[in-house]
Design a protein around this motif. Structure first.
Motif, PDB file in Angstrom:
ATOM      1  N   ASP A  80       0.836  -1.193   0.000  1.00  0.00           N
ATOM      2  CA  ASP A  80       0.000   0.000   0.000  1.00  0.00           C
ATOM      3  C   ASP A  80       0.878   1.253   0.000  1.00  0.00           C
ATOM      4  O   ASP A  80       2.098   1.176  -0.056  1.00  0.00           O
ATOM      5  N   PHE A  81       0.216   2.397   0.030  1.00  0.00           N
ATOM      6  CA  PHE A  81       0.938   3.661   0.083  1.00  0.00           C
ATOM      7  C   PHE A  81       0.706   4.264   1.468  1.00  0.00           C
ATOM      8  O   PHE A  81      -0.332   4.893   1.714  1.00  0.00           O
ATOM      9  N   PRO A  82       1.652   4.063   2.377  1.00  0.00           N
ATOM     10  CA  PRO A  82       1.433   4.440   3.768  1.00  0.00           C
ATOM     11  C   PRO A  82       1.065   5.906   3.958  1.00  0.00           C
ATOM     12  O   PRO A  82       0.346   6.248   4.893  1.00  0.00           O
ATOM     13  N   ALA A  83       1.525   6.781   3.048  1.00  0.00           N
ATOM     14  CA  ALA A  83       1.238   8.199   3.263  1.00  0.00           C
ATOM     15  C   ALA A  83      -0.218   8.540   2.969  1.00  0.00           C
ATOM     16  O   ALA A  83      -0.735   9.558   3.412  1.00  0.00           O
ATOM     17  N   LEU A  84      -0.900   7.680   2.220  1.00  0.00           N
ATOM     18  CA  LEU A  84      -2.288   7.976   1.848  1.00  0.00           C
ATOM     19  C   LEU A  84      -3.253   7.442   2.898  1.00  0.00           C
ATOM     20  O   LEU A  84      -2.971   6.441   3.552  1.00  0.00           O
ATOM     21  N   PRO A  85      -4.431   8.104   3.035  1.00  0.00           N
ATOM     22  CA  PRO A  85      -5.408   7.584   3.995  1.00  0.00           C
ATOM     23  C   PRO A  85      -6.056   6.292   3.486  1.00  0.00           C
ATOM     24  O   PRO A  85      -5.904   5.924   2.319  1.00  0.00           O
ATOM     25  N   VAL A  86      -6.782   5.671   4.406  1.00  0.00           N
ATOM     26  CA  VAL A  86      -7.428   4.390   4.114  1.00  0.00           C
ATOM     27  C   VAL A  86      -8.214   4.427   2.808  1.00  0.00           C
ATOM     28  O   VAL A  86      -8.050   3.565   1.939  1.00  0.00           O
TER      29      VAL A  86
ATOM     30  N   PHE B 210      -7.761   2.224  -0.586  1.00  0.00           N
ATOM     31  CA  PHE B 210      -8.808   1.279  -0.968  1.00  0.00           C
ATOM     32  C   PHE B 210      -9.186   1.432  -2.445  1.00  0.00           C
ATOM     33  O   PHE B 210      -9.510   0.466  -3.116  1.00  0.00           O
ATOM     34  N   ARG B 211      -9.113   2.644  -2.956  1.00  0.00           N
ATOM     35  CA  ARG B 211      -9.585   2.826  -4.342  1.00  0.00           C
ATOM     36  C   ARG B 211      -8.478   2.576  -5.380  1.00  0.00           C
ATOM     37  O   ARG B 211      -8.739   2.625  -6.580  1.00  0.00           O
ATOM     38  N   LEU B 212      -7.248   2.289  -4.920  1.00  0.00           N
ATOM     39  CA  LEU B 212      -6.142   2.110  -5.856  1.00  0.00           C
ATOM     40  C   LEU B 212      -6.450   1.012  -6.868  1.00  0.00           C
ATOM     41  O   LEU B 212      -6.939  -0.046  -6.505  1.00  0.00           O
ATOM     42  N   SER B 213      -6.148   1.290  -8.088  1.00  0.00           N
ATOM     43  CA  SER B 213      -6.375   0.434  -9.263  1.00  0.00           C
ATOM     44  C   SER B 213      -7.834   0.024  -9.479  1.00  0.00           C
ATOM     45  O   SER B 213      -8.128  -0.833 -10.300  1.00  0.00           O
ATOM     46  N   GLY B 214      -8.747   0.667  -8.771  1.00  0.00           N
ATOM     47  CA  GLY B 214     -10.176   0.441  -9.020  1.00  0.00           C
ATOM     48  C   GLY B 214     -10.696   1.419 -10.062  1.00  0.00           C
ATOM     49  O   GLY B 214      -9.951   2.269 -10.556  1.00  0.00           O
ATOM     50  N   PRO B 215     -11.971   1.327 -10.420  1.00  0.00           N
ATOM     51  CA  PRO B 215     -12.539   2.248 -11.398  1.00  0.00           C
ATOM     52  C   PRO B 215     -12.587   3.663 -10.829  1.00  0.00           C
ATOM     53  O   PRO B 215     -12.564   3.835  -9.603  1.00  0.00           O
ATOM     54  N   PRO B 216     -12.653   4.698 -11.700  1.00  0.00           N
ATOM     55  CA  PRO B 216     -12.724   6.069 -11.180  1.00  0.00           C
ATOM     56  C   PRO B 216     -13.992   6.242 -10.344  1.00  0.00           C
ATOM     57  O   PRO B 216     -15.083   5.892 -10.806  1.00  0.00           O
ATOM     58  N   ARG B 217     -13.855   6.730  -9.115  1.00  0.00           N
ATOM     59  CA  ARG B 217     -15.010   6.942  -8.230  1.00  0.00           C
ATOM     60  C   ARG B 217     -14.755   8.156  -7.369  1.00  0.00           C
ATOM     61  O   ARG B 217     -13.602   8.497  -7.113  1.00  0.00           O
ATOM     62  N   THR B 218     -15.829   8.788  -6.927  1.00  0.00           N
ATOM     63  CA  THR B 218     -15.660   9.931  -6.027  1.00  0.00           C
ATOM     64  C   THR B 218     -15.323   9.412  -4.629  1.00  0.00           C
ATOM     65  O   THR B 218     -15.520   8.224  -4.331  1.00  0.00           O
ATOM     66  N   ARG B 219     -14.883  10.340  -3.790  1.00  0.00           N
ATOM     67  CA  ARG B 219     -14.550   9.960  -2.425  1.00  0.00           C
ATOM     68  C   ARG B 219     -15.767   9.338  -1.727  1.00  0.00           C
ATOM     69  O   ARG B 219     -15.661   8.321  -1.065  1.00  0.00           O
ATOM     70  N   THR B 220     -16.928   9.952  -1.926  1.00  0.00           N
ATOM     71  CA  THR B 220     -18.133   9.437  -1.268  1.00  0.00           C
ATOM     72  C   THR B 220     -18.442   8.014  -1.734  1.00  0.00           C
ATOM     73  O   THR B 220     -18.767   7.141  -0.921  1.00  0.00           O
ATOM     74  N   GLN B 221     -18.327   7.791  -3.033  1.00  0.00           N
ATOM     75  CA  GLN B 221     -18.602   6.438  -3.542  1.00  0.00           C
ATOM     76  C   GLN B 221     -17.624   5.424  -2.946  1.00  0.00           C
ATOM     77  O   GLN B 221     -18.008   4.318  -2.563  1.00  0.00           O
ATOM     78  N   VAL B 222     -16.356   5.830  -2.862  1.00  0.00           N
ATOM     79  CA  VAL B 222     -15.344   4.913  -2.324  1.00  0.00           C
ATOM     80  C   VAL B 222     -15.625   4.623  -0.855  1.00  0.00           C
ATOM     81  O   VAL B 222     -15.603   3.466  -0.417  1.00  0.00           O
ATOM     82  N   VAL B 223     -15.921   5.677  -0.095  1.00  0.00           N
ATOM     83  CA  VAL B 223     -16.164   5.494   1.341  1.00  0.00           C
ATOM     84  C   VAL B 223     -17.406   4.621   1.558  1.00  0.00           C
ATOM     85  O   VAL B 223     -17.425   3.741   2.419  1.00  0.00           O
ATOM     86  N   ASP B 224     -18.436   4.836   0.729  1.00  0.00           N
ATOM     87  CA  ASP B 224     -19.654   4.013   0.843  1.00  0.00           C
ATOM     88  C   ASP B 224     -19.346   2.547   0.570  1.00  0.00           C
ATOM     89  O   ASP B 224     -19.777   1.652   1.275  1.00  0.00           O
TER      90      ASP B 224
ATOM     91  N   CYS C  96     -13.805  -3.028  10.503  1.00  0.00           N
ATOM     92  CA  CYS C  96     -14.074  -1.602  10.651  1.00  0.00           C
ATOM     93  C   CYS C  96     -12.843  -0.777  10.292  1.00  0.00           C
ATOM     94  O   CYS C  96     -11.737  -1.090  10.725  1.00  0.00           O
ATOM     95  N   PHE C  97     -13.025   0.237   9.452  1.00  0.00           N
ATOM     96  CA  PHE C  97     -11.921   1.135   9.092  1.00  0.00           C
ATOM     97  C   PHE C  97     -12.373   2.583   9.193  1.00  0.00           C
ATOM     98  O   PHE C  97     -13.530   2.890   8.908  1.00  0.00           O
ATOM     99  N   LEU C  98     -11.449   3.459   9.560  1.00  0.00           N
ATOM    100  CA  LEU C  98     -11.736   4.892   9.528  1.00  0.00           C
ATOM    101  C   LEU C  98     -11.199   5.414   8.201  1.00  0.00           C
ATOM    102  O   LEU C  98      -9.987   5.381   7.966  1.00  0.00           O
ATOM    103  N   PRO C  99     -12.069   5.885   7.308  1.00  0.00           N
ATOM    104  CA  PRO C  99     -11.628   6.232   5.955  1.00  0.00           C
ATOM    105  C   PRO C  99     -10.490   7.242   5.904  1.00  0.00           C
ATOM    106  O   PRO C  99      -9.646   7.189   5.030  1.00  0.00           O
TER     107      PRO C  99
END
Ligand code: ATP
Length: 488
Positions: free
Chosen positions: A87-93, A97-111, A123-126
């Motif tokens: 993973d990329f430790p500097a980036l948040p959860v 999580f969205r790495l190499s996935g389809p383009p999505r907004t933050r809300t879509q990813v968090v959902d 359980c994760f804190l986004p």
């Protein structure tokens, strides 16, 4: 169904995989076991498309492939969870999580993250930065990411390293559900034979690049061990510990260590030359900060650290390293080695004074002393777990007075683990002091003169070896105080 047929892969004269054929069925859990260098990672990298075999084919979903690319393997549902999370430790959860996935907004990813987490009972804190998560939590996030990408064949490399017994139970229940209810294929690459015996519908044993056996229940654990190690399996680890010296090697006086999330201390303790001190604690209980504070990676805002009778009220990594404090983290690849640099480069960086006779020094230091048999031009990222640890140990100068190790045998087979412990005991017999953490309480008890127990981000007990048992340490780690433990 996945069929691997006559897969071979050579690296120079090393036969990493030698004509391997095996079949993987949906809905099954498999274990892949074998000593360090047996060829397990190579085979799994071939299945995940990261390594191209010299010969052989892989059939998946009715298509025959002479070699897969990572993209094809991913399209066919293969997801690999590496021992050191990619993973990329500097980036948040949520961004990880969205790495190499389809383009999505933050809300879509968090959902989506919430939905999957909920479904799988985790359980994760986004917004939490991955850098402040434990290896176990990062692995779980990576698993969720793979599932989100549509993985149906999950390869997990030593997945229970660095996670608590409850987290392990949760992970195993989750894997069982993914296999039994959703028809996923799970492959556990593990050195923990008890996990293979507990979880697997079939165990593949690899040895020196070959598939030595395919075992099915009811398992015979003696047979399994013999198939893996041959005669070496009958030798046991020598548990004799060296005598400790009198004077103090390191002392903490009212020391507070400050990590990114919390403070630990005030700490008051001392350790003698020759002493081996085990650290026990569930993930995130404080032992990580203790080691990082001792080597100056995390700050000491107050108190004193006395090393070799020289007092420090401020610590920093560079100064302490100069004074011979060496820290070997559990996550060797991202925190201790340079993945693209070769063995030779690492030696040159650690021992520039040997630059003019590097070949000779490599031969005596790495090959003869540590049995590091990989070619000196091999990049660190291509070394097996055992060889990574051999390289790291060979980079520590002989006269280093204080060694701090996080899980020194993480990912190593029994033979390599024995070798590492012989080496560490030898260093301590010559006067070094060792603090080490291991999630394996048996390992902590076997090798320590005393055990420091951490609970809830505090040092809660200092238990002499004679009093240390799995029950006592386990109780202390869970926040209980048995009568017989000396509380720090
Ligand atoms: N890219 C590479 N270049 C050179 N040699 C390699 C490479 N990858 C693997 N090897 C060698 O191939 C052999 C098999 O290695 P592999 O990593 O597959 O073993 P393993 O069973 O996964 O070991 P471990 O349990 O320690 O991870 C080893 O001798 C290793 O040094």
């Amino acid at each position: 169904m996945i069929v691997l047929q006559d897969i071979s892969k050579h690296y120079g004269r090393v036969r990493a995989n030698d004509s391997i054929s095996l079949t993987l069925e949906p809905g099954r859990i498999y274990a892949l076991v074998g000593e360090n260098g047996a060829g397990k990672s190579t085979l799994m990298r071939i299945l995940a498309g990261h390594t191209v075999p010299d010969s052989g084919t892989i059939s998946m979903r009715g298509e025959v492939h002479p070699g897969l690319t990572p993209a094809t393997a991913a399209r066919l549902g293969v997801g690999m969870l590496y021992q050191d999370p990619l993973d990329f430790p500097a980036l948040p959860v949520w961004e990880n999580f969205r790495l190499s996935g389809p383009p999505r907004t933050r809300t879509q990813v968090v959902d989506r993250l919430g939905e999957l987490s909920n479904h799988l009972g985790v359980c994760f804190l986004p917004e939490e930065p991955v850098t402040s998560m434990t290896v176990g939590e990062r692995q779980l996030l990576e698993l969720l990411r793979l599932l989100d990408l549509g993985a149906t064949t999950l390869i997990l490399d030593e997945p229970t390293t660095g996670i608590t017994p409850e987290q392990k139970r949760g992970l195993f229940d989750l894997l069982a559900r993914l296999a039994r209810q959703q028809g996923h294929t799970v492959i556990l690459v593990t050195h923990k034979l008890s996990e293979a015996l507990e979880m697997a519908d079939a165990i593949f044993v690899m040895r020196q690049g070959r598939l030595e056996a395919r075992l099915t229940p009811p398992y015979d654990s003696t047979e399994l061990v013999q198939r893996m190690f041959g005669d070496a399996a009958t030798q046991s680890v020598d548990s004799a510990l060296p005598e400790t010296g009198q004077s103090s090697r390191v002392k903490l006086e009212e020391a507070i260590f400050a990590g990114p999330k919390y403070h630990l201390g005030p700490l008051n303790l001392s350790a003698a030359p020759g002493e081996i001190i085990g650290l026990a604690g569930l993930d995130g209980s404080g032992q990580e900060l203790f080691l990082r504070g001792l080597c100056g990676l995390d700050r000491m805002p107050s108190g004193r650290l006395v090393l070799n009778e020289a007092g420090h009220t401020r610590t920093n990594f560079k100064t302490l390293r100069h004074e011979g404090v060496h820290f070997v983290p559990a996550d060797r690849m991202s925190q201790a080695l340079f993945p693209d640099l070769s063995i030779r480069d690492h030696i040159l960086l650690a021992f520039p004074e040997h630059a003019t006779r590097l070949e000779e020094f490599h031969q005596s230091q790495c090959v003869e002393r540590f049995d590091l048999r990989a070619h000196p031009d091999t990049p660190a990222k291509d070394l097996s777990g055992g060889n990574q640890q051999r390289l790291l140990l060979s980079l520590i100068p002989d006269d280093a007075p204080l060694l701090l190790m996080e899980h020194p045998t993480r990912g190593l087979d029994a033979g390599s683990a024995r070798q590492v412990w012989e080496h560490l005991r030898g260093r301590c017999a010559s006067g070094a002091t060792l603090f080490f953490f291991s999630p394996d309480l048996d390992e902590v008890i076997e090798h320590s003169h005393r055990v420091l127990v951490f609970f809830d981000r505090a040092l809660v007990a200092d238990v002499p070896r004679l009093n240390a048992s799995v029950e006592i340490l386990g109780a202390l780690m869970a926040g209980k105080k048995p009568e017989s433990a000396h509380v720090a």
